[in-house]
Design an enzyme around this catalytic site. Structure first.
Site, mmCIF file in Angstrom:
data_model
loop_
_atom_site.group_PDB
_atom_site.id
_atom_site.type_symbol
_atom_site.label_atom_id
_atom_site.label_comp_id
_atom_site.label_asym_id
_atom_site.label_seq_id
_atom_site.Cartn_x
_atom_site.Cartn_y
_atom_site.Cartn_z
ATOM 1 N N CYS A 2 0.824 -1.205 0.000
ATOM 2 C CA CYS A 2 0.000 0.000 0.000
ATOM 3 C C CYS A 2 0.861 1.259 0.000
ATOM 4 C CB CYS A 2 -0.913 0.011 1.215
ATOM 5 S SG CYS A 2 -1.876 -1.503 1.396
ATOM 6 N N ARG A 27 1.295 1.200 -6.107
ATOM 7 C CA ARG A 27 1.475 0.298 -4.972
ATOM 8 C C ARG A 27 0.173 -0.394 -4.554
ATOM 9 N NH1 ARG A 27 6.364 1.424 -1.884
ATOM 10 N NH2 ARG A 27 5.369 0.376 -0.135
ATOM 11 N N TRP A 74 -3.790 -1.920 -1.337
ATOM 12 C CA TRP A 74 -3.760 -3.228 -1.986
ATOM 13 C C TRP A 74 -4.318 -4.204 -0.964
ATOM 14 C CZ3 TRP A 74 -1.251 -8.026 -1.351
ATOM 15 C CH2 TRP A 74 -1.301 -8.882 -2.460
ATOM 16 N N ASN A 100 0.800 0.043 6.027
ATOM 17 C CA ASN A 100 1.238 -0.871 4.983
ATOM 18 C C ASN A 100 1.830 -2.079 5.678
ATOM 19 O OD1 ASN A 100 2.232 -2.174 2.729
ATOM 20 N ND2 ASN A 100 4.026 -0.859 2.541
ATOM 21 N N GLY A 101 1.206 -3.238 5.534
ATOM 22 C CA GLY A 101 1.684 -4.445 6.206
ATOM 23 C C GLY A 101 0.520 -5.305 6.645
ATOM 24 N N GLU A 487 10.247 -14.373 -18.663
ATOM 25 C CA GLU A 487 9.894 -12.969 -18.471
ATOM 26 C C GLU A 487 8.904 -12.494 -19.532
ATOM 27 O OE1 GLU A 487 9.839 -8.997 -17.040
ATOM 28 O OE2 GLU A 487 10.161 -10.972 -16.150
#
Length: 614
Positions: A2, A27, A74, A100-101, A487
């Site tokens: 986030c 983010r 997020w 954030n976490g 990739e």
């Protein structure tokens, strides 16, 4: 993952915070919210979905005030809706928090707080934080700073947190726990900023400091103080970062991703400049502190990375082993520490991370260092957590990468590994003058070759028109271009949502052939190298099963036209440098397909740029 932004000063906080969130929307974009203090009361505005939804809400219901915090989410715990959007309040509305976490022990804490009379409104783990702060204030903590310290001692996990309290109108408190979630403090003139990433505040200041795990910052408009969670004061000297605001603008491109693809000639030139010594047939890596004897003494290379960086690391395995003749192990950062890995004496661990904040990679680094490895990082963000904890570092100099799908940073990661491999090979005596000269000459040509390749952008439209409705695709490569296949497939699925698989072409006969029919386009990476004849054989196997073949081939290879349905040519290059060129058509092809499918190219669903949760 986030994004967080905070401001205290004389200006309108809403405008500054929303601008900052716009720079951090990569983010997370499941929801966004802002809290601003006005006339002794904290007012919230929150909206599900992208930041634009919050901006429309603020037009209808504006906020004014000189202190505030904002968040772009997020989602981890709880659905994507307004109730679960940050900021979150305590019971009284006096305290608001952004985070954030993940609070790993939130269920137990929530149960305890409920028994104490606290009422929860959301499904998130984050909401326990303002309630814990409220709990400690009610239990005698004298201020927000002390209540935050007590709260940090109770929650588990890695976090970046910013809190404010209506009763302390001149203060923001920010904290960092564990390796997840960077916290940047910005110094202005009579104003202070806090954010999870530099781009959010660089328009206002280049003078910044960074919280380390276990540290807090107490911000006022004219000052900031730092301390550990146990109250021990910490002295920090801010640094001046070099990014400019224009480098993060779209510059007329429809998407950041296209802009960043098209920047690769410049970004590669920037990462090479001043580092190639053609007189000594060696490199000058100013951030690598190891002496020649120390480089010679390394017995093994361990590369730790995730996602796109992991694919670059796999290419690095071929590069280090061929150039430096040293064994290389490549590990997913997300898996490494959970199997009690064996780290042999003399191991050089190389962590690769665009942001330098990828928590899986940081935790893997901590594990490797604890077991005795020496740590070097390749990152694009000066001052990131990875940058600060390493003893050796190579900065990519690619500039900000905003699109979630990484492009220019990937090619820089490969080039940086080539340079480090040259340094190792020269020190170990495994790289001759002649071979070093070949590699250095190839590196000097890369920016021009990439520029020439990018000038042919229009060739991808016709191919995209043929494959954009595909449900599945295969990407085949061999040797150093097997990671290119991985990739290339990742780029397609990230932004177009087409299921794609990257495969080692030699493994086709062991199961992959069962997937091939006329409905599955197959990208074959077929440069003229030592594996050319092998890849031609694999291409023929695809055609024999009615597969549509899109070949990535070396300029001048006319034979391939008779075998493939579509051919995209790349310049001739050294075998070990060819992945830098081969990936660019795959980036552009993925982009063109995604645009035709109408997906959100820069912010694909369910993804975020900086992965700061496990």
């Amino acid at each position: 993952m986030c994004g967080i932004v905070g401001y205290v000063g004389p200006r309108d906080a809403t405008e500054i915070i929303v601008e900052g969130l716009h720079k951090l929307e990569y983010r997370g974009y499941d929801s966004a919210g802002i809290a601003v203090q006005e006339n002794g009361t904290i007012h919230l505005r929150r909206a599900a979905g992208k930041l634009s939804n919050l901006q429309r809400l603020l037009i209808k219901e504006p906020l004014e005030g000189q202190r505030g915090i904002g968040h772009t989410r997020w989602a981890t715990h709880g659905g994507v809706n307004e109730i679960n959007a940050h900021p979150h309040r305590d019971s009284s509305g006096d305290i608001v928090v952004i985070q954030n976490g993940i609070v790993e022990n939130y269920l137990g804490l929530k149960e305890m707080l409920k028994k104490a009379g606290h009422v929860f409104r959301s499904e998130t783990d984050t909401e326990v934080i303002p309630h814990l702060i409220e709990y400690h204030l009610a239990s005698g903590a004298p201020n927000l700073e002390e209540a935050m310290r007590l709260t940090l001692g109770e929650i588990k996990g890695s976090h970046a947190i910013v809190a404010m309290r209506a009763q302390e109108p001149e203060t923001l408190v920010a904290a960092r726990l564990g390796n997840a979630g960077g916290v940047v403090i910005g110094y202005g003139e009579g104003e202070m900023f806090v954010a999870s990433d530099q781009p959010a505040i660089i328009e206002h200041t280049r003078k910044m400091a960074f919280l380390e795990p276990g540290e807090m910052a107490i911000l006022h408009k004219d000052s900031v103080s730092y301390e550990k969670i146990d109250g021990t004061p910490v002295e920090k000297t801010p640094v001046t970062v070099a990014w400019d605001t224009n480098s993060a603008a779209k510059d007329g491109y429809k998407h950041y991703m296209l802009k960043e693809i098209m920047e690769q000639s410049r970004s590669l030139a920037d990462t090479l400049i001043g580092r190639l010594n053609l007189e000594t047939n060696n490199v000058n890596l100013e951030g690598i502190p190891y002496s020649r004897d120390e480089l010679r003494a390394f017995k093994k290379v361990l590369i730790l990375a995730c996602g796109t960086a992991y694919h670059a690391a796999l290419a690095g395995k071929y590069i280090f082993e061929q150039v430096a003749r040293i064994p290389v192990e490549v590990e997913y950062g997300s898996e490494y520490r959970y199997r009690d890995p064996v780290v042999e004496p003399g191991t050089l661990a190389i962590a690769i991370s665009q942001s330098g904040e990828t928590v899986d990679t940081l935790e893997a680094v901590a594990e490797a260092r604890e077991k005795g490895a020496r740590i070097t990082v390749i990152t694009n963000v000066i001052g990131s957590q990875a940058d600060r904890i390493a003893e050796g570092r190579i900065h990519e100099q690619a500039g900000p990468e905003i699109a979630v799908a990484s492009t220019k940073v990937y090619t820089g990661m490969i080039v940086d590994q080539v340079m480090l491999a040259i340094a190792l090979g020269r020190a170990r005596g495994t790289l001759t003058d002649e071979r070093a000269s070949e590699l250095l000459d190839g590196l000097t040509k890369l920016p021009t070759q990439v520029g020439d390749l990018l000038a042919k952008e229009d060739v991808y439209d016709d191919i995209a028109s043929r494959i954009y409705n595909a449900k599945d695709m295969l990407y085949l490569g061999r040797g150093v271009n097997f990671p290119t296949a991985l990739e290339g497939a990742l780029k397609l699925k990230e932004i177009s949502y087409i299921h794609a698989e990257g495969c080692a072409a030699g493994e086709m006969k062991h199961g992959i052939n069962a997937l091939i029919d006329e409905n599955v386009p197959v990208v074959c990476i077929v440069p003229r190298d030592q594996l050319y004849s092998k890849m031609l054989s694999n291409l023929e196997q695809v055609k024999a099963r009615n597969g549509m073949v899109i070949a990535i081939a070396t300029e001048g290879d006319e034979d391939i036209r008779r075998k493939a349905d579509e051919v995209i040519y790349i310049p001739a290059a050294d075998y070990l440098l060819s992945p830098v060129l081969a990936i660019i058509p795959l980036q552009l092809l993925a982009y063109k397909v995604a645009v035709r499918r109408g997906t959100d190219v820069d912010q694909p669903r369910n993804l975020a740029k900086s992965v700061t949760v496990e």
